[in-house]
Design a protein around this motif. Structure first.
Motif, PDB file in Angstrom:
ATOM      1  N   ARG A   7      -8.953   9.278  -5.396  1.00 53.58           N
ATOM      2  CA  ARG A   7      -9.132   9.899  -4.855  1.00 53.58           C
ATOM      3  C   ARG A   7      -9.403  11.707  -4.893  1.00 53.58           C
ATOM      4  O   ARG A   7      -8.093  12.016  -5.252  1.00 53.58           O
TER       5      ARG A   7
ATOM      6  N   ALA B 189     -12.049  15.760  -1.572  1.00 54.44           N
ATOM      7  CA  ALA B 189     -13.295  14.662  -1.103  1.00 54.44           C
ATOM      8  C   ALA B 189     -13.914  13.452  -1.571  1.00 54.44           C
ATOM      9  O   ALA B 189     -14.740  13.511  -0.362  1.00 54.44           O
ATOM     10  N   TRP B 190     -13.938  13.389  -2.367  1.00 52.11           N
ATOM     11  CA  TRP B 190     -14.790  12.108  -2.871  1.00 52.11           C
ATOM     12  C   TRP B 190     -13.597  11.300  -3.677  1.00 52.11           C
ATOM     13  O   TRP B 190     -13.078  11.216  -4.088  1.00 52.11           O
ATOM     14  N   SER B 191     -14.372  10.143  -4.332  1.00 50.11           N
ATOM     15  CA  SER B 191     -12.892   8.967  -4.568  1.00 50.11           C
ATOM     16  C   SER B 191     -14.617   8.154  -5.101  1.00 50.11           C
ATOM     17  O   SER B 191     -15.672   8.081  -5.114  1.00 50.11           O
TER      18      SER B 191
ATOM     19  N   GLN C 245      -9.012  16.326   5.025  1.00 57.10           N
ATOM     20  CA  GLN C 245      -9.523  15.042   4.431  1.00 57.10           C
ATOM     21  C   GLN C 245      -8.797  13.677   4.693  1.00 57.10           C
ATOM     22  O   GLN C 245      -8.732  13.468   4.423  1.00 57.10           O
TER      23      GLN C 245
ATOM     24  N   GLU D 124     -14.096  10.532   2.946  1.00 57.14           N
ATOM     25  CA  GLU D 124     -13.952  11.063   1.966  1.00 57.14           C
ATOM     26  C   GLU D 124     -15.546  10.183   1.636  1.00 57.14           C
ATOM     27  O   GLU D 124     -16.083  10.043   2.108  1.00 57.14           O
TER      28      GLU D 124
ATOM     29  N   ARG E 295     -19.218   9.071   4.545  1.00 61.02           N
ATOM     30  CA  ARG E 295     -18.782   8.697   4.822  1.00 61.02           C
ATOM     31  C   ARG E 295     -17.522   7.711   5.076  1.00 61.02           C
ATOM     32  O   ARG E 295     -17.914   7.028   6.385  1.00 61.02           O
TER      33      ARG E 295
ATOM     34  N   THR F 182     -10.356   7.903   5.168  1.00 56.69           N
ATOM     35  CA  THR F 182      -9.491   8.708   3.740  1.00 56.69           C
ATOM     36  C   THR F 182      -7.979   7.930   4.237  1.00 56.69           C
ATOM     37  O   THR F 182      -7.611   8.262   6.012  1.00 56.69           O
TER      38      THR F 182
END
Ligand code: MTE
Length: 313
Positions: free
Chosen positions: A126, A130-132, A271, A274, A287, A290
């Motif tokens: 992660r 905020a991308w994973s 947050q 993600e 999305r 998280t």
């Protein structure tokens, strides 16, 4: 408080002894040559026998995304820069100095590190942006390396340092320098010794590509991706909290701990959710929420018992 429970290992999962020893000589031999060329098939072969039980029940992020959408500011700030600008980078020969508050300081050659018992582990990653992703790393527990140098009783933290090579890393030599070099990071010693913390030498069954931190990078899956320092040349045991590049650059935005926490927003964005790379647009319905500690809370929350996690972000 929750304690770490080692996963069960079925008898069929245990690497036969002959594979284990073959694997070591394979890798040691591979490291002596050009890592990228010779190491790749050997590592893939070795890892067939060493799939670990550490995995997640989610689709892997495609290899092309893992190796082309990167953060590695030594090669530039764009997501495609690390792939485009790292051709000249030479991950062999390589040494990692492990020193500081230890009984047996040592400079390890890459051959010795590749000869550690390797495992393939699939972890979520992660990024603080905020991308994973879901990535199959190959590596060994950081604790196994620390054991070799025998940390002293007053060692409380572990400091890490990336190589500085402006002649091979255009982000370190351009007109605009986005960060001070070397990139540095740190962990508390108990975090560093946690079984989930690994030093990765490969990804997708191949030696690490330059853009992913060749030849050796840290992976701590319950923390934001920036803790995963790449192309490490030095690891120092210390009694003081070590400096960490992003924390120094913007302390109100990036904490030292940087544990993934959906309840503590970054000052400039949420947050809480993600974007899983490869699953669609940044703002769409795709999305995902998280998870606290990036889904590894059962294993690691005990490390932070009694700490105010909203203040120690
Ligand atoms: N390590 C160094 N030396 N330099 C960097 O710029 N970027 C960090 C981390 N390690 C970085 C680094 C950040 S912000 C992230 S999200 C991850 O590497 C990205 O790892 P990946 O490119 O393999 O996905």
């Amino acid at each position: 408080m929750s304690f770490y429970r080692p996963p069960r290992i079925a008898a069929s999962e245990i690497t036969p002894e002959h594979c284990f020893f073959n694997r070591r000589s394979f890798l040691a031999a591979a490291a002596g040559g050009a890592l990228a060329a010779a190491g790749t098939p050997a590592l893939a072969e070795a890892l067939k026998a060493s799939k670990s039980q550490y995995t997640v029940d989610e689709a892997l992020t495609p290899e092309k995304d893992v190796t082309s959408y990167n953060n590695f500011y030594e090669f530039g700030m764009g997501k495609g820069d690390p792939l485009a600008n790292s051709e000249k980078f030479k991950p062999t020969p390589w040494t990692v100095k492990v020193d500081g508050l230890v009984g047996k300081p040592k400079e390890f050659g890459l051959e010795e590190l590749l000869a550690m018992p390797l495992e393939e582990r699939t972890y979520r990653m992660r990024c603080v942006e905020a991308w994973s992703m879901v990535i199959p790393w190959s590596g060994f527990p950081l604790a196994a390396l620390l054991d070799k140098v025998e940390p002293l009783g007053d060692a409380k933290y572990v400091a890490f340092e990336t190589v500085v090579r402006p002649e091979e890393m255009p982000g370190q030599s351009g007109y605009f320098q986005p960060l001070p070099w070397p990139y540095v990071e740190g962990l508390r010693l108990d975090e560093a010794r946690h079984p989930l913390a690994i030093l990765a030498v490969g990804v997708y069954g191949k030696t690490l590509p330059n853009q992913n931190g060749a030849p050796l990078r840290l992976v701590v899956p319950w923390k934001y991706g920036f803790k995963g320092i790449k192309s490490i040349v030095r690891i120092t045991l210390t009694d003081k909290q070590p400096p960490a590049t992003w924390n120094l650059s913007a302390p109100s935005e990036y904490g030292f701990y940087a544990n993934v926490n959906p309840e503590v927003d970054h000052p400039r964005w949420s947050q809480a959710s993600e974007n899983r790379i490869g699953e669609g647009g940044f703002f769409g319905a795709n999305r995902r929420p998280t998870l606290p500690f990036n889904g590894y809370g059962e294993e690691v929350a005990g490390l932070y018992a009694g700490m105010d996690l909203r203040a120690n972000y």
